[in-house]
Design a protein around this motif. Structure first.
Motif, PDB file in Angstrom:
ATOM      1  N   MET A   1      32.174  47.420  50.157  1.00  0.00           N
ATOM      2  CA  MET A   1      33.040  47.420  49.004  1.00  0.00           C
ATOM      3  C   MET A   1      33.655  46.272  48.763  1.00  0.00           C
ATOM      4  N   LYS A   2      33.385  45.405  47.434  1.00  0.00           N
ATOM      5  CA  LYS A   2      34.045  44.391  46.913  1.00  0.00           C
ATOM      6  C   LYS A   2      34.933  44.259  46.085  1.00  0.00           C
ATOM      7  N   ILE A   3      35.918  43.801  46.500  1.00  0.00           N
ATOM      8  CA  ILE A   3      37.221  43.977  45.596  1.00  0.00           C
ATOM      9  C   ILE A   3      37.755  42.378  45.048  1.00  0.00           C
ATOM     10  N   PHE A   4      37.422  42.125  43.894  1.00  0.00           N
ATOM     11  CA  PHE A   4      37.904  40.786  43.324  1.00  0.00           C
ATOM     12  C   PHE A   4      39.236  40.787  43.115  1.00  0.00           C
ATOM     13  N   ILE A   5      40.141  39.791  43.618  1.00  0.00           N
ATOM     14  CA  ILE A   5      41.647  39.730  43.185  1.00  0.00           C
ATOM     15  C   ILE A   5      42.056  38.574  42.512  1.00  0.00           C
ATOM     16  N   ASP A   6      42.672  38.852  41.251  1.00  0.00           N
ATOM     17  CA  ASP A   6      42.979  37.758  40.431  1.00  0.00           C
ATOM     18  C   ASP A   6      44.419  37.469  40.063  1.00  0.00           C
ATOM     19  N   PRO A   7      45.006  36.705  40.686  1.00  0.00           N
ATOM     20  CA  PRO A   7      46.385  36.339  40.652  1.00  0.00           C
ATOM     21  C   PRO A   7      46.622  35.591  39.408  1.00  0.00           C
ATOM     22  N   ARG A  42      40.785  46.103  56.384  1.00  0.00           N
ATOM     23  CA  ARG A  42      40.509  47.752  56.203  1.00  0.00           C
ATOM     24  C   ARG A  42      39.040  47.392  56.056  1.00  0.00           C
ATOM     25  N   GLY A  43      38.304  46.267  56.144  1.00  0.00           N
ATOM     26  CA  GLY A  43      36.922  46.172  55.903  1.00  0.00           C
ATOM     27  C   GLY A  43      36.504  46.010  54.579  1.00  0.00           C
ATOM     28  N   TYR A  44      37.177  45.680  53.714  1.00  0.00           N
ATOM     29  CA  TYR A  44      36.870  45.381  52.301  1.00  0.00           C
ATOM     30  C   TYR A  44      36.451  43.818  52.301  1.00  0.00           C
ATOM     31  N   ASP A  45      35.370  43.547  51.391  1.00  0.00           N
ATOM     32  CA  ASP A  45      35.148  42.150  51.071  1.00  0.00           C
ATOM     33  C   ASP A  45      36.040  41.685  49.837  1.00  0.00           C
ATOM     34  N   ILE A  46      36.683  40.589  50.128  1.00  0.00           N
ATOM     35  CA  ILE A  46      37.687  40.102  49.262  1.00  0.00           C
ATOM     36  C   ILE A  46      37.328  38.631  48.517  1.00  0.00           C
ATOM     37  N   GLU A  47      37.415  38.619  47.204  1.00  0.00           N
ATOM     38  CA  GLU A  47      37.425  37.226  46.739  1.00  0.00           C
ATOM     39  C   GLU A  47      38.488  37.089  45.854  1.00  0.00           C
ATOM     40  N   TYR A  48      38.806  35.945  45.492  1.00  0.00           N
ATOM     41  CA  TYR A  48      39.865  35.543  44.621  1.00  0.00           C
ATOM     42  C   TYR A  48      39.596  34.502  43.525  1.00  0.00           C
ATOM     43  N   SER A  49      40.303  34.776  42.279  1.00  0.00           N
ATOM     44  CA  SER A  49      40.159  33.815  41.309  1.00  0.00           C
ATOM     45  C   SER A  49      40.652  32.454  41.649  1.00  0.00           C
ATOM     46  N   ARG A  50      41.735  32.543  42.707  1.00  0.00           N
ATOM     47  CA  ARG A  50      42.529  31.169  42.922  1.00  0.00           C
ATOM     48  C   ARG A  50      43.201  31.662  44.369  1.00  0.00           C
ATOM     49  N   ALA A  62      36.702  36.126  34.964  1.00  0.00           N
ATOM     50  CA  ALA A  62      35.822  37.196  34.637  1.00  0.00           C
ATOM     51  C   ALA A  62      34.224  36.595  35.303  1.00  0.00           C
ATOM     52  N   ASP A  63      33.927  35.622  34.928  1.00  0.00           N
ATOM     53  CA  ASP A  63      32.724  35.032  35.306  1.00  0.00           C
ATOM     54  C   ASP A  63      32.461  35.089  36.710  1.00  0.00           C
ATOM     55  N   MET A  64      33.560  34.600  37.529  1.00  0.00           N
ATOM     56  CA  MET A  64      33.395  34.834  39.133  1.00  0.00           C
ATOM     57  C   MET A  64      33.421  36.026  39.453  1.00  0.00           C
ATOM     58  N   ALA A  65      34.035  37.039  38.917  1.00  0.00           N
ATOM     59  CA  ALA A  65      33.969  38.260  39.555  1.00  0.00           C
ATOM     60  C   ALA A  65      32.587  39.112  39.134  1.00  0.00           C
ATOM     61  N   ASN A  66      32.046  38.749  38.129  1.00  0.00           N
ATOM     62  CA  ASN A  66      30.691  39.131  37.501  1.00  0.00           C
ATOM     63  C   ASN A  66      29.686  38.591  38.528  1.00  0.00           C
ATOM     64  N   ALA A  67      29.737  37.232  38.746  1.00  0.00           N
ATOM     65  CA  ALA A  67      28.700  36.600  39.567  1.00  0.00           C
ATOM     66  C   ALA A  67      28.603  37.048  41.093  1.00  0.00           C
ATOM     67  N   MET A 135      32.683  45.252  35.871  1.00  0.00           N
ATOM     68  CA  MET A 135      33.123  46.284  36.907  1.00  0.00           C
ATOM     69  C   MET A 135      34.505  46.824  36.284  1.00  0.00           C
ATOM     70  N   PRO A 136      34.810  48.035  36.776  1.00  0.00           N
ATOM     71  CA  PRO A 136      36.035  48.825  36.499  1.00  0.00           C
ATOM     72  C   PRO A 136      37.326  47.713  36.799  1.00  0.00           C
ATOM     73  N   ALA A 137      38.127  47.298  35.978  1.00  0.00           N
ATOM     74  CA  ALA A 137      38.972  46.081  36.147  1.00  0.00           C
ATOM     75  C   ALA A 137      40.372  46.797  35.452  1.00  0.00           C
ATOM     76  N   ILE A 138      41.410  46.220  36.227  1.00  0.00           N
ATOM     77  CA  ILE A 138      42.811  46.843  35.972  1.00  0.00           C
ATOM     78  C   ILE A 138      43.815  45.538  36.080  1.00  0.00           C
ATOM     79  N   LEU A 139      45.010  45.583  35.188  1.00  0.00           N
ATOM     80  CA  LEU A 139      45.721  44.530  35.510  1.00  0.00           C
ATOM     81  C   LEU A 139      47.225  45.058  35.830  1.00  0.00           C
ATOM     82  N   VAL A 140      47.711  44.641  36.521  1.00  0.00           N
ATOM     83  CA  VAL A 140      48.808  45.392  37.299  1.00  0.00           C
ATOM     84  C   VAL A 140      50.218  44.480  36.881  1.00  0.00           C
ATOM     85  N   GLU A 141      51.361  45.090  36.058  1.00  0.00           N
ATOM     86  CA  GLU A 141      52.305  44.135  35.917  1.00  0.00           C
ATOM     87  C   GLU A 141      53.524  44.804  36.746  1.00  0.00           C
ATOM     88  N   LEU A 142      53.705  44.117  38.226  1.00  0.00           N
ATOM     89  CA  LEU A 142      54.551  44.690  39.094  1.00  0.00           C
ATOM     90  C   LEU A 142      55.797  45.150  38.747  1.00  0.00           C
TER      91      LEU A 142
END
Ligand SMILES: [Zn+2]
Length: 176
Positions: A1-7, A42-50, A62-67, A135-142
């Protein structure tokens, strides 16, 4: 499971500046790295935008996550409002009736349960990173950097870790 995290934000774009001087870009990055560490454990694959304080365009994110072929995209932000009494947590997705909407609801609920701020809710919003990702994408405002008590919380490592744990709980719940 690949989760892209975008700060959100970074580089010449600090995002919102807290009433206490805390920069949104820095909070977003710290919470994102904490979230990624929890997910990786927890075994997830992670990539970050920065992973540092550098600028990345919205299209570039978006391009990074799509690629990369991410399964889910989670953008981390802090809110701001001209009214300093406004506070709470909200999460955006692009379109009603989608997996992203359900994902947003699960993550927002888990986050609020962890940090105990006002639950503003989840809303459809035409934001570039939500629209341009495949992919399903959300933006969290903490929380709100314009609210003095929430700006203080956002400056502490304990609260940042709680934010990461809350989002982590929601992701795990939704993807397992
Ligand atoms: Zn932001």
């Amino acid at each position: 499971m690949k989760i892209f995290i975008d700060p959100g934000h970074g580089g010449s774009n600090p995002g919102a500046i807290g009433v206490n001087g805390v920069a949104e870009a820095e909070v977003n990055l710290d919470v994102s790295l904490r979230l990624g560490e929890l997910l990786a454990g927890r075994g997830y694959d992670i990539e970050y935008s920065r992973v540092a304080n550098n600028a990345v365009s919205l299209q570039g994110r978006a391009d990074m996550a799509n690629a990369w072929g991410a399964d889910y995209y989670v953008s981390i932000h802090c809110n701001s409002n001209p009214d300093p009494s406004i506070g709470g947590t909200e999460t955006f997705y692009y379109r009603e009736g989608t997996t992203a909407q359900r994902f947003a609801e699960t993550v927002n609920t888990a986050l609020v349960n962890q940090i105990n701020l006002r639950n503003i809710g989840t809303f459809a919003r035409n934001l570039a990173v939500l629209r341009l990702t495949k992919m399903p994408a959300i933006l969290v405002e903490l929380a709100f950097l314009s609210n003095p008590s929430e700006a203080y919380l956002l400056s502490t490592s304990e609260f940042r870790q709680n934010c990461a744990v809350g989002i982590f709980n929601g992701i795990v719940q939704f993807t397992s």
